[in-house]
Scaffold this motif. Structure first.
Motif, mmCIF file in Angstrom:
data_model
loop_
_atom_site.group_PDB
_atom_site.id
_atom_site.type_symbol
_atom_site.label_atom_id
_atom_site.label_comp_id
_atom_site.label_asym_id
_atom_site.label_seq_id
_atom_site.Cartn_x
_atom_site.Cartn_y
_atom_site.Cartn_z
ATOM 1 N N ASN A 44 0.829 -1.217 0.000
ATOM 2 C CA ASN A 44 0.000 0.000 0.000
ATOM 3 C C ASN A 44 0.856 1.256 0.000
ATOM 4 O O ASN A 44 0.616 2.191 -0.767
ATOM 5 N N GLN A 45 1.851 1.217 0.871
ATOM 6 C CA GLN A 45 2.791 2.345 0.932
ATOM 7 C C GLN A 45 3.515 2.515 -0.421
ATOM 8 O O GLN A 45 3.664 3.635 -0.922
ATOM 9 N N ASP A 46 3.907 1.382 -1.028
ATOM 10 C CA ASP A 46 4.601 1.464 -2.315
ATOM 11 C C ASP A 46 3.675 1.976 -3.409
ATOM 12 O O ASP A 46 4.094 2.742 -4.285
ATOM 13 N N LEU A 47 2.410 1.577 -3.337
ATOM 14 C CA LEU A 47 1.476 2.054 -4.362
ATOM 15 C C LEU A 47 1.234 3.556 -4.234
ATOM 16 O O LEU A 47 1.058 4.255 -5.237
ATOM 17 N N ASP A 48 1.264 4.066 -2.984
ATOM 18 C CA ASP A 48 1.163 5.526 -2.809
ATOM 19 C C ASP A 48 2.303 6.212 -3.568
ATOM 20 O O ASP A 48 2.095 7.208 -4.261
ATOM 21 N N LEU A 49 3.503 5.647 -3.422
ATOM 22 C CA LEU A 49 4.663 6.258 -4.083
ATOM 23 C C LEU A 49 4.570 6.091 -5.605
ATOM 24 O O LEU A 49 4.858 7.025 -6.366
ATOM 25 N N ILE A 50 4.162 4.909 -6.025
ATOM 26 C CA ILE A 50 4.060 4.653 -7.472
ATOM 27 C C ILE A 50 3.043 5.624 -8.098
ATOM 28 O O ILE A 50 3.280 6.191 -9.166
ATOM 29 N N ALA A 51 1.937 5.839 -7.388
ATOM 30 C CA ALA A 51 0.925 6.773 -7.913
ATOM 31 C C ALA A 51 1.517 8.182 -8.035
ATOM 32 O O ALA A 51 1.189 8.925 -8.965
ATOM 33 N N GLN A 52 2.419 8.516 -7.107
ATOM 34 C CA GLN A 52 3.046 9.849 -7.187
ATOM 35 C C GLN A 52 3.925 10.010 -8.422
ATOM 36 O O GLN A 52 4.228 11.125 -8.836
ATOM 37 N N VAL A 53 4.367 8.895 -8.990
ATOM 38 C CA VAL A 53 5.174 8.982 -10.213
ATOM 39 C C VAL A 53 4.302 9.437 -11.394
ATOM 40 O O VAL A 53 4.812 9.836 -12.446
ATOM 41 N N GLY A 54 2.976 9.335 -11.221
ATOM 42 C CA GLY A 54 2.081 9.830 -12.273
ATOM 43 C C GLY A 54 1.689 8.779 -13.296
ATOM 44 O O GLY A 54 1.051 9.098 -14.299
ATOM 45 N N VAL A 55 2.060 7.534 -13.042
ATOM 46 C CA VAL A 55 1.731 6.476 -14.009
ATOM 47 C C VAL A 55 0.256 6.091 -13.900
ATOM 48 O O VAL A 55 -0.410 6.405 -12.897
ATOM 49 N N ASN A 56 -0.249 5.415 -14.945
ATOM 50 C CA ASN A 56 -1.633 4.933 -14.889
ATOM 51 C C ASN A 56 -1.705 3.399 -14.936
ATOM 52 O O ASN A 56 -2.778 2.842 -15.139
ATOM 53 N N ALA A 57 -0.558 2.734 -14.777
ATOM 54 C CA ALA A 57 -0.563 1.263 -14.819
ATOM 55 C C ALA A 57 0.571 0.714 -13.966
ATOM 56 O O ALA A 57 1.607 1.357 -13.795
ATOM 57 N N TYR A 58 0.332 -0.484 -13.434
ATOM 58 C CA TYR A 58 1.365 -1.160 -12.641
ATOM 59 C C TYR A 58 1.436 -2.608 -13.087
ATOM 60 O O TYR A 58 0.428 -3.324 -13.067
ATOM 61 N N ARG A 59 2.622 -3.021 -13.527
ATOM 62 C CA ARG A 59 2.843 -4.426 -13.887
ATOM 63 C C ARG A 59 3.535 -5.122 -12.716
ATOM 64 O O ARG A 59 4.589 -4.676 -12.259
ATOM 65 N N TYR A 60 2.940 -6.211 -12.238
ATOM 66 C CA TYR A 60 3.521 -6.972 -11.132
ATOM 67 C C TYR A 60 3.165 -8.431 -11.357
ATOM 68 O O TYR A 60 2.293 -8.746 -12.172
ATOM 69 N N SER A 61 3.835 -9.315 -10.601
ATOM 70 C CA SER A 61 3.516 -10.726 -10.809
ATOM 71 C C SER A 61 2.935 -11.335 -9.550
ATOM 72 O O SER A 61 3.195 -10.859 -8.438
ATOM 73 N N VAL A 62 2.150 -12.372 -9.755
ATOM 74 C CA VAL A 62 1.646 -13.150 -8.630
ATOM 75 C C VAL A 62 2.548 -14.375 -8.504
ATOM 76 O O VAL A 62 3.059 -14.890 -9.503
ATOM 77 N N GLU A 63 2.773 -14.790 -7.274
ATOM 78 C CA GLU A 63 3.789 -15.804 -6.987
ATOM 79 C C GLU A 63 3.125 -17.178 -6.875
ATOM 80 O O GLU A 63 2.403 -17.464 -5.922
ATOM 81 N N TRP A 64 3.396 -18.005 -7.881
ATOM 82 C CA TRP A 64 2.787 -19.345 -7.936
ATOM 83 C C TRP A 64 3.076 -20.126 -6.659
ATOM 84 O O TRP A 64 2.210 -20.818 -6.109
ATOM 85 N N SER A 65 4.310 -20.013 -6.150
ATOM 86 C CA SER A 65 4.685 -20.815 -4.975
ATOM 87 C C SER A 65 3.892 -20.405 -3.726
ATOM 88 O O SER A 65 3.709 -21.213 -2.814
ATOM 89 N N ARG A 66 3.437 -19.183 -3.662
ATOM 90 C CA ARG A 66 2.593 -18.767 -2.522
ATOM 91 C C ARG A 66 1.159 -19.262 -2.722
ATOM 92 O O ARG A 66 0.496 -19.659 -1.775
ATOM 93 N N ILE A 67 0.716 -19.198 -3.987
ATOM 94 C CA ILE A 67 -0.679 -19.538 -4.283
ATOM 95 C C ILE A 67 -0.902 -21.049 -4.211
ATOM 96 O O ILE A 67 -1.936 -21.510 -3.731
ATOM 97 N N GLU A 68 0.096 -21.821 -4.667
ATOM 98 C CA GLU A 68 -0.041 -23.287 -4.669
ATOM 99 C C GLU A 68 1.214 -23.900 -4.044
ATOM 100 O O GLU A 68 2.053 -24.487 -4.741
ATOM 101 N N PRO A 69 1.344 -23.784 -2.728
ATOM 102 C CA PRO A 69 2.585 -24.263 -2.096
ATOM 103 C C PRO A 69 2.763 -25.782 -2.188
ATOM 104 O O PRO A 69 3.888 -26.273 -2.177
ATOM 105 N N GLU A 70 1.662 -26.517 -2.269
ATOM 106 C CA GLU A 70 1.714 -27.973 -2.472
ATOM 107 C C GLU A 70 0.825 -28.287 -3.663
ATOM 108 O O GLU A 70 -0.164 -27.563 -3.893
#
Ligand code: IFM
Length: 411
Positions: free
Chosen positions: A54-80
């Motif tokens: 959340n804190q990072d998104l506040d900063l990213i929004a201050q950069v003035g961008v309108n998009a954020y590319r990030y990844s979701v971590e398969w190992s967290r979502i499906e650990p087994e």
């Protein structure tokens, strides 16, 4: 040609990260690789982006961008295998909601180099059922995020993944096998295709692509016919072959561009990183903005919208970063003037982060991270990026270069 969604922002101005590089406290094939001492640093807490998003998104929004590319971590979502972690899925939903609250278009990468340990132990993408495993995971992601996110990148840099993991062996699984290097790409393609159809099934208006790492290959000796042919072969095998294979299952082509490499016939298919005397980044990569224009123009033959899903520089000299940004965006605008349909640009990276086999030394961030205190500070290049975005929100093609006298860089 697939048209760009009319309801979209005219141009996606973004920044990018990937889960393992920023989240901290992951448990996947890379953390195992790090623990075995193959790389100088362990990713450890990294930027603690998993907690601090959340804190990072506040900063990213201050950069003035309108998009954020990030990844979701398969190992967290499906650990087994087959066991999906509701906490991880809830986390990515909450994070994506926050991305949207910050007026940012989420662009979600499904595989950015890391694997769950169980999948890696079974051979990873060489497992005969890999496309099915990947599809099952993608289904869960879409069930969780499908109503929130329209943009998906199935696989980040398939050819880099192939070369580093199966060619040079610098990344997990650490194999050095020409045969496997040759065979892994079609396996990745099969996973991409399966994921593509699954995403479309769940969300027919989704925009799905692959982020390709594209290198500007040029002959070491431009007067050597053999060097020129070698450059052409490398360009096809590394840059265009995968794109061609995926032609019918990509709504856009993601372009990750960083540098030029030289082809020498004496080193068939093994490019030389740079020539003596070139200005290099902290990755040892030559700064070569013209390469971006050439790469973009060469992609016209595929007749697809292009998103520059990564472009950035590792440097501790922010003046050099500012120059890099301007010169590369100017190259984008030159390509647009030649009819290339570039629909977005994502600076790599939003934050300093864990740079794989290079550890924490290279600093790519528009936002600097002090890893001891987890303090963030905005680089001046973030303000420059913001001013470029502000004057180009509705501009087509981009009108990037400020007047020469306005360019003040610590070069
Ligand atoms: O940090 C990487 C990223 O994970 C993939 N593209 C290249 C970047 C810089 O090396």
């Amino acid at each position: 040609m697939m048209s760009w969604p009319p309801h979209m922002a005219p141009f996606l101005w973004g920044v990018a990260t990937s889960s393992h590089q920023v989240e901290g406290n992951n448990d996947n094939d890379w953390t195992e690789w790090e623990a075995c001492g193959h790389v100088p640093d362990r990713s450890g807490a990294s930027c603690l982006h998993y907690e601090k998003y959340n804190q990072d998104l506040d900063l990213i929004a201050q950069v003035g961008v309108n998009a954020y590319r990030y990844s979701v971590e398969w190992s967290r979502i499906e650990p087994e295998p087959g066991q999906f972690n509701p906490d991880a899925l809830d986390h990515y939903r909450a994070m994506t909601e926050s991305v949207i609250r910050h007026h940012l278009e989420p662009v979600i990468t499904l595989h950015h180099f890391t694997l769950p340990k169980w999948f890696a132990r079974q051979g990873g993408f060489f497992h005969p059922r890999a496309p099915w495993y990947f599809e099952r995971y993608v289904q869960q992601v879409l069930a969780t995020l499908g109503d929130l996110a329209r943009f998906y990148i199935t696989i980040n840099e398939p050819m880099v993944y192939a070369v580093m993991g199966y060619g040079t062996g610098q990344w997990p699984p650490g194999h050095k096998s020409l045969k496997e290097l040759w065979q892994i790409a079609p396996r990745l393609l099969a996973c991409h295709r399966q994921a593509y159809h699954q995403i479309k099934l769940r969300r027919s208006d989704a925009m799905v692509g692959i982020a390709h790492h594209l290198l500007a290959f040029e002959p070491y000796n431009e007067y050597s016919w053999l060097d020129r042919q070698n450059a052409r072969i490398l360009h096809y095998l590394f840059n265009h072959r995968f794109i061609q294979w995926a032609q019918n299952t990509q709504d856009f082509i993601g372009v990750n561009y960083y540098t030029r490499q030289y082809a020498r016939h004496r080193h068939f298919l093994v490019p030389v990183m740079h020539k003596p005397g070139h200005l290099l980044t902290d990755m040892g990569w030559e700064i070569y903005p013209d390469g971006l224009e050439k790469i973009l123009v060469a992609l016209k033959r595929f007749d697809k919208p292009l998103l520059i899903t990564e472009n950035g520089i590792a440097t501790t000299n922010d003046g050099v970063r500012q120059q890099f940004l301007l010169d590369h965006l100017t190259a984008v605008s030159r390509a647009q003037n030649q009819g290339v349909m570039v629909r977005g640009y994502f600076y790599w990276s939003a934050l300093d982060n864990f740079e794989w086999a290079e550890g924490f030394r290279p600093r790519f961030g528009l936002i600097r991270v002090d890893y001891d205190t987890q303090q963030r500070s905005m680089q001046e290049s973030a303000a420059l990026y913001r001013s470029i975005i502000d004057s180009n929100r509705d501009h087509w093609p981009l009108n990037v270069p400020p007047k020469p006298e306005q360019r003040v860089f610590g070069l």
